[in-house]
Design a protein around this motif. Structure first.
Motif, PDB file in Angstrom:
ATOM      1  N   VAL A   1       0.874  -1.165   0.000  1.00  0.00           N
ATOM      2  CA  VAL A   1       0.000   0.000   0.000  1.00  0.00           C
ATOM      3  C   VAL A   1       0.912   1.216   0.000  1.00  0.00           C
ATOM      4  CG1 VAL A   1      -1.841  -1.171   1.279  1.00  0.00           C
ATOM      5  CG2 VAL A   1      -0.196   0.238   2.516  1.00  0.00           C
ATOM      6  N   SER A   2       0.394   2.344  -0.499  1.00  0.00           N
ATOM      7  CA  SER A   2       1.243   3.533  -0.530  1.00  0.00           C
ATOM      8  C   SER A   2       0.495   4.713   0.074  1.00  0.00           C
ATOM      9  CB  SER A   2       1.698   3.824  -1.957  1.00  0.00           C
ATOM     10  OG  SER A   2       0.621   4.298  -2.732  1.00  0.00           O
ATOM     11  N   VAL A   3       1.275   5.677   0.568  1.00  0.00           N
ATOM     12  CA  VAL A   3       0.684   6.879   1.167  1.00  0.00           C
ATOM     13  C   VAL A   3       1.235   8.092   0.427  1.00  0.00           C
ATOM     14  CG1 VAL A   3       0.332   8.216   3.277  1.00  0.00           C
ATOM     15  CG2 VAL A   3       0.549   5.722   3.410  1.00  0.00           C
ATOM     16  N   THR A   4       0.336   8.960  -0.034  1.00  0.00           N
ATOM     17  CA  THR A   4       0.762  10.097  -0.861  1.00  0.00           C
ATOM     18  C   THR A   4       1.469  11.166  -0.033  1.00  0.00           C
ATOM     19  OG1 THR A   4      -1.359  11.195  -0.608  1.00  0.00           O
ATOM     20  CG2 THR A   4      -1.112   9.753  -2.518  1.00  0.00           C
ATOM     21  N   TYR A   5       2.080  12.096  -0.765  1.00  0.00           N
ATOM     22  CA  TYR A   5       2.872  13.176  -0.182  1.00  0.00           C
ATOM     23  C   TYR A   5       2.213  14.470  -0.627  1.00  0.00           C
ATOM     24  CZ  TYR A   5       7.415  15.282   1.112  1.00  0.00           C
ATOM     25  OH  TYR A   5       8.435  15.973   1.700  1.00  0.00           O
ATOM     26  N   GLY A   6       1.771  15.297   0.329  1.00  0.00           N
ATOM     27  CA  GLY A   6       0.997  16.490  -0.021  1.00  0.00           C
ATOM     28  C   GLY A   6       1.805  17.507  -0.793  1.00  0.00           C
ATOM     29  N   ALA A   7       1.095  18.374  -1.504  1.00  0.00           N
ATOM     30  CA  ALA A   7       1.741  19.399  -2.313  1.00  0.00           C
ATOM     31  C   ALA A   7       2.752  20.183  -1.474  1.00  0.00           C
ATOM     32  CB  ALA A   7       0.681  20.340  -2.870  1.00  0.00           C
ATOM     33  N   GLY A   8       3.899  20.420  -2.040  1.00  0.00           N
ATOM     34  CA  GLY A   8       4.919  21.236  -1.374  1.00  0.00           C
ATOM     35  C   GLY A   8       5.492  20.616  -0.109  1.00  0.00           C
ATOM     36  N   GLY A   9       5.325  19.316   0.055  1.00  0.00           N
ATOM     37  CA  GLY A   9       5.895  18.669   1.240  1.00  0.00           C
ATOM     38  C   GLY A   9       5.063  18.928   2.486  1.00  0.00           C
TER      39      GLY A   9
ATOM     40  N   THR B  98       2.763  17.426   3.874  1.00  0.00           N
ATOM     41  CA  THR B  98       2.368  16.291   4.720  1.00  0.00           C
ATOM     42  C   THR B  98       3.569  15.450   5.117  1.00  0.00           C
ATOM     43  OG1 THR B  98       2.060  14.749   2.897  1.00  0.00           O
ATOM     44  CG2 THR B  98       0.180  16.141   3.440  1.00  0.00           C
ATOM     45  N   ARG B  99       4.759  16.055   5.056  1.00  0.00           N
ATOM     46  CA  ARG B  99       5.988  15.273   5.286  1.00  0.00           C
ATOM     47  C   ARG B  99       5.888  14.376   6.522  1.00  0.00           C
ATOM     48  NH1 ARG B  99      11.620  18.481   5.308  1.00  0.00           N
ATOM     49  NH2 ARG B  99      10.725  19.091   3.320  1.00  0.00           N
ATOM     50  N   GLU B 100       5.522  14.979   7.665  1.00  0.00           N
ATOM     51  CA  GLU B 100       5.473  14.187   8.905  1.00  0.00           C
ATOM     52  C   GLU B 100       4.318  13.188   8.884  1.00  0.00           C
ATOM     53  OE1 GLU B 100       6.041  17.543   9.162  1.00  0.00           O
ATOM     54  OE2 GLU B 100       8.174  17.261   9.582  1.00  0.00           O
ATOM     55  N   ARG B 101       3.159  13.652   8.400  1.00  0.00           N
ATOM     56  CA  ARG B 101       1.978  12.776   8.429  1.00  0.00           C
ATOM     57  C   ARG B 101       2.153  11.586   7.490  1.00  0.00           C
ATOM     58  NH1 ARG B 101      -2.581  15.916   6.725  1.00  0.00           N
ATOM     59  NH2 ARG B 101      -1.255  17.717   6.396  1.00  0.00           N
ATOM     60  N   THR B 102       2.763  11.820   6.319  1.00  0.00           N
ATOM     61  CA  THR B 102       3.015  10.695   5.408  1.00  0.00           C
ATOM     62  C   THR B 102       3.951   9.709   6.090  1.00  0.00           C
ATOM     63  OG1 THR B 102       2.753  12.106   3.464  1.00  0.00           O
ATOM     64  CG2 THR B 102       3.931  10.042   3.129  1.00  0.00           C
ATOM     65  N   HIS B 103       5.011  10.243   6.690  1.00  0.00           N
ATOM     66  CA  HIS B 103       6.000   9.384   7.340  1.00  0.00           C
ATOM     67  C   HIS B 103       5.336   8.540   8.431  1.00  0.00           C
ATOM     68  CE1 HIS B 103       9.437   8.211   9.825  1.00  0.00           C
ATOM     69  NE2 HIS B 103      10.133   8.312   8.709  1.00  0.00           N
ATOM     70  N   GLU B 104       4.542   9.203   9.250  1.00  0.00           N
ATOM     71  CA  GLU B 104       3.899   8.524  10.386  1.00  0.00           C
ATOM     72  C   GLU B 104       3.011   7.361   9.909  1.00  0.00           C
ATOM     73  OE1 GLU B 104       0.503   9.815  13.546  1.00  0.00           O
ATOM     74  OE2 GLU B 104       1.718  11.403  12.683  1.00  0.00           O
ATOM     75  N   GLN B 105       2.207   7.619   8.865  1.00  0.00           N
ATOM     76  CA  GLN B 105       1.289   6.572   8.389  1.00  0.00           C
ATOM     77  C   GLN B 105       2.030   5.417   7.732  1.00  0.00           C
ATOM     78  OE1 GLN B 105      -1.801   6.502   9.258  1.00  0.00           O
ATOM     79  NE2 GLN B 105      -1.681   8.542  10.167  1.00  0.00           N
TER      80      GLN B 105
END
Ligand code: FAD
Length: 297
Positions: A46-54, A56-63
């Protein structure tokens, strides 16, 4: 129809599911319930996207790290080049590797809000191919990339876009996942052209079950996906009827997958928008059934 009936499909397919990082506690709970619902289907990742301009950096990493640790599914992190230096991106990648993440979906990303043209960060990676070269220097990641059956809006033409895809695969990516599309012929034409251009890597169709027709229209407009007239007709009058809309969505997406299957496709990537039921139903129609989950999970 020249495609097999659903009743005859043996479930000999590989699936993967895409999520986006949640913004609230409630959304985090929905995401987690969706991951747990889809886990028994045995997705290969499964993959988790990365929000525009970074953003969601922390939230993507956490998930990504949580899914990788607490489920039986390998998790992949999306990463883009937007608004970051090479050193910053390399640091994020190193952090992923140290946290046990082995798969990155490497993307250029879109221009930040308010900008119409993409401009690379002065000290950053200019495009996905450069990012892949950077990632492979950090660690031996498995790398997936984006592909565009209807041509990326920034590309000079279809041939230049395919050259770019080839550059990304030559730089170290092993798989391409396509932008969503609604006509199977669109995928087949693209696959044929890719093979003719010497691309022999896996090209996985990205399937978008429609949750809200208005938002799919908006997304399609941004990324150049054509919405067939017949589809507009099928969603007409269903804005206030979510249950009927879901049934229509599942039917359309399952039919698309059935035709792709008839054309030899055995790998499918689902844009879940963090909801499991539509993707689960479509996988079920394709013959996929829950697999036993080891006791230690
Ligand atoms: P690239 O492959 O770098 O290409 C972008 C464009 O530039 C193409 O038109 C290409 O032909 C052209 N180009 C590239 N290099 C050159 C060159 N050297 N010379 C000439 N032309 C060139 N966006 C997010 O922000 N976060 C996500 O998590 C995310 N996940 C995605 C997942 C999938 C499966 C897909 C299909 C898209 C995703 N996107 C995501 C959207 C993506 O970031 C955008 O489509 C973006 O505009 C292009 O990214 P890319 O990696 O395809 O770019």
């Amino acid at each position: 129809l020249d495609a097999p009936l659903f009743s005859g499909l043996p479930g000999d397919i590989d699936v993967s599911f895409e999520f986006f990082p949640p913004r609230t506690e409630k959304m985090a709970q929905t995401l987690w319930e969706s991951v747990k619902t889809l886990e028994p289907l045995g997705p290969r990742f499964v993959s988790v996207t990365y929000g525009a301009g970074g953003s969601t950096r922390e939230r993507t990493h956490e998930q990504v790290v949580r899914i990788n640790r607490e489920t039986n599914i390998p998790a992949a992190a999306h990463l883009t080049c937007v608004q970051a230096t090479r050193e910053e991106i390399d640091e994020i990648a190193r952090h992923y590797w140290e946290s046990g993440i082995r798969h990155v979906v490497a993307l250029r990303g879109d221009p930040p809000d308010g900008q119409s043209r993409y401009t690379p960060h002065p000290g950053g990676y200019a495009n996905a191919a450069e990012l892949i070269a950077g990632l492979t220097a950090v660690a031996p990641f498995e790398i997936s990339v984006a592909a565009y059956p209807e041509v990326h809006p920034d590309a000079r033409d279809a041939e230049a876009d395919l050259d770019n895809l080839k550059r990304k695969l030559d730089a170290g990516a092993t798989r391409a996942i396509t932008q969503f599309f609604f006509e199977p012929e669109c995928f087949f034409r693209f696959r044929d052209k890719a093979v003719a251009a010497g691309i022999d890597s896996e090209i996985v169709p990205g399937v978008m079950p429609v949750m809200s027709f208005a938002s799919v229209q908006r997304m399609a407009g941004l990324c150049g996906t054509a919405i067939p007239a017949w589809m507009e007709g099928l969603f007409e009058g269903l804005d206030e009827r979510p249950a009927a809309r879901q049934l229509v969505s599942a039917t359309i997406a399952a039919e698309l997958c059935r035709r792709l299957y008839a054309g030899g496709v055995r790998q499918f990537h689902f844009y879940t928008l963090n909801r499991a039921e539509l993707s689960y139903a479509i996988c079920h129609m394709l013959g996929l059934r829950p697999k036993g989950i080891p006791d230690d999970c």
